[in-house]
Design a protein around this motif. Structure first.
Motif, PDB file in Angstrom:
ATOM      1  N   ASN A 129       0.983  -1.289   0.004  1.00 12.12           N
ATOM      2  CA  ASN A 129       0.079  -0.110   0.049  1.00 12.12           C
ATOM      3  C   ASN A 129       1.118   1.319   0.008  1.00 12.12           C
ATOM      4  OD1 ASN A 129      -2.561  -1.475   0.492  1.00 12.12           O
ATOM      5  ND2 ASN A 129      -1.423  -2.066   2.421  1.00 12.12           N
ATOM      6  N   GLY A 130       0.641   2.172  -0.808  1.00  7.33           N
ATOM      7  CA  GLY A 130       1.362   3.484  -0.706  1.00  7.33           C
ATOM      8  C   GLY A 130       0.620   4.743  -1.189  1.00  7.33           C
ATOM      9  N   VAL A 131       1.296   5.527  -0.723  1.00  7.37           N
ATOM     10  CA  VAL A 131       0.863   7.218  -1.181  1.00  7.37           C
ATOM     11  C   VAL A 131       1.758   7.703  -1.940  1.00  7.37           C
ATOM     12  CG1 VAL A 131       0.122   9.437  -0.151  1.00  7.37           C
ATOM     13  CG2 VAL A 131      -0.616   7.009   1.022  1.00  7.37           C
ATOM     14  N   LEU A 132       1.523   8.384  -2.965  1.00  8.62           N
ATOM     15  CA  LEU A 132       2.421   9.189  -3.986  1.00  8.62           C
ATOM     16  C   LEU A 132       1.798  10.616  -4.086  1.00  8.62           C
ATOM     17  CD1 LEU A 132       3.119   6.467  -6.477  1.00  8.62           C
ATOM     18  CD2 LEU A 132       4.845   7.301  -4.681  1.00  8.62           C
ATOM     19  N   THR A 142       5.679   7.222   0.147  1.00  8.15           N
ATOM     20  CA  THR A 142       5.995   5.870   0.955  1.00  8.15           C
ATOM     21  C   THR A 142       5.158   4.663   0.650  1.00  8.15           C
ATOM     22  OG1 THR A 142       4.095   6.370   2.708  1.00  8.15           O
ATOM     23  CG2 THR A 142       6.630   7.221   3.113  1.00  8.15           C
ATOM     24  N   THR A 143       5.730   3.756   0.817  1.00 10.29           N
ATOM     25  CA  THR A 143       5.086   2.426   0.807  1.00 10.29           C
ATOM     26  C   THR A 143       5.218   1.461   1.852  1.00 10.29           C
ATOM     27  OG1 THR A 143       5.710   2.604  -1.657  1.00 10.29           O
ATOM     28  CG2 THR A 143       5.062   0.351  -0.969  1.00 10.29           C
ATOM     29  N   VAL A 157       8.399  -0.558   6.116  1.00  8.76           N
ATOM     30  CA  VAL A 157       7.963   0.654   5.251  1.00  8.76           C
ATOM     31  C   VAL A 157       9.117   1.133   4.718  1.00  8.76           C
ATOM     32  CG1 VAL A 157       7.146   3.206   5.915  1.00  8.76           C
ATOM     33  CG2 VAL A 157       6.553   1.295   7.359  1.00  8.76           C
ATOM     34  N   LEU A 158       8.952   1.735   3.315  1.00  6.61           N
ATOM     35  CA  LEU A 158       9.850   2.058   2.559  1.00  6.61           C
ATOM     36  C   LEU A 158       9.719   3.570   2.081  1.00  6.61           C
ATOM     37  CD1 LEU A 158       8.863  -1.054   1.105  1.00  6.61           C
ATOM     38  CD2 LEU A 158      11.311  -0.508   0.770  1.00  6.61           C
ATOM     39  N   THR A 159      10.821   4.485   1.727  1.00  7.14           N
ATOM     40  CA  THR A 159      10.521   5.720   0.937  1.00  7.14           C
ATOM     41  C   THR A 159      10.652   5.442  -0.407  1.00  7.14           C
ATOM     42  OG1 THR A 159      11.653   6.674   2.900  1.00  7.14           O
ATOM     43  CG2 THR A 159      11.405   7.890   0.812  1.00  7.14           C
ATOM     44  N   THR A 160       9.648   6.071  -1.184  1.00 10.77           N
ATOM     45  CA  THR A 160       9.538   5.675  -2.660  1.00 10.77           C
ATOM     46  C   THR A 160       9.718   6.906  -3.255  1.00 10.77           C
ATOM     47  OG1 THR A 160       8.080   4.177  -2.193  1.00 10.77           O
ATOM     48  CG2 THR A 160       8.118   4.784  -4.183  1.00 10.77           C
ATOM     49  N   SER A 161      10.435   6.973  -4.358  1.00 10.66           N
ATOM     50  CA  SER A 161      10.589   8.143  -5.213  1.00 10.66           C
ATOM     51  C   SER A 161      10.835   7.622  -6.577  1.00 10.66           C
ATOM     52  CB  SER A 161      11.891   9.070  -4.818  1.00 10.66           C
ATOM     53  OG  SER A 161      13.183   8.392  -5.002  1.00 10.66           O
TER      54      SER A 161
END
Length: 166
Positions: A129-132, A142-143, A157-161
């Motif tokens: 599940n993520g929010v971009l 984050t994912t 929990v991962l930081t996504t870019s």
């Protein structure tokens, strides 16, 4: 019949209430003026603009890194975004594309995918599940990965870019 202990407790409570009442009266003018300033500012400032999926449609080179722990290796994939909420996928190297469910909430793109075999944990199924958000031409957010294991829920929990593919 009141005991000394009970009388002391009541006196302390009444004293605290009196001090609290005095403090509120002294700060009332300050609180009112700052509340009025906040109210005026909130009526003049706009809410975050809703994201337009047409602005993010295309292929994105994504990178997700754990926010904590000893494993700081990146997971890379290509996110394919469409101009609506259907047809989104993530594609890990040497794997089939995974469908992504998408919803839009104000300035955020909310994603959900899986279950599928984890890239980070061989043989383990994962749901993400993520929010971009689109910021300065990049997708950031984050994912949260939920791994299906026999013990208690295992979460990462991962930081996504991501940057747009050329």
């Amino acid at each position: 019949m009141f005991t000394l202990h009970r009388t002391t407790r009541i006196a302390i409570c009444l004293g605290a209430a009196a001090l609290a009442g005095c403090a509120k009266k002294e700060n009332a003018a300050v609180d009112t003026s700052s509340a009025m300033a906040s109210s005026t500012a909130s009526t003049t400032s706009a809410a975050p603009a809703a994201v337009n999926l047409a602005d993010v449609s295309g292929k994105w080179n994504m990178r997700s890194v754990p926010t904590s722990g000893t494993d700081t290796s990146a997971t890379t994939y290509v996110l394919t975004a469409t101009n609506n909420t259907s047809g989104w996928t993530i594609k890990f190297p040497n794997r089939a594309a995974v469908p992504v469910r998408v919803t839009v909430e104000a300035d955020s793109i909310v994603t959900a995918s899986g279950p599928y075999e984890s890239v980070r944990r061989k043989g383990v199924q994962v749901t993400t599940n993520g929010v971009l958000r689109l910021q300065n031409g990049s997708l950031v957010g984050t994912t949260t990965a939920h791994y299906r294991v026999k013990t208690a829920d295992s979460v990462l929990v991962l930081t996504t870019s991501g940057t747009r593919s050329q």
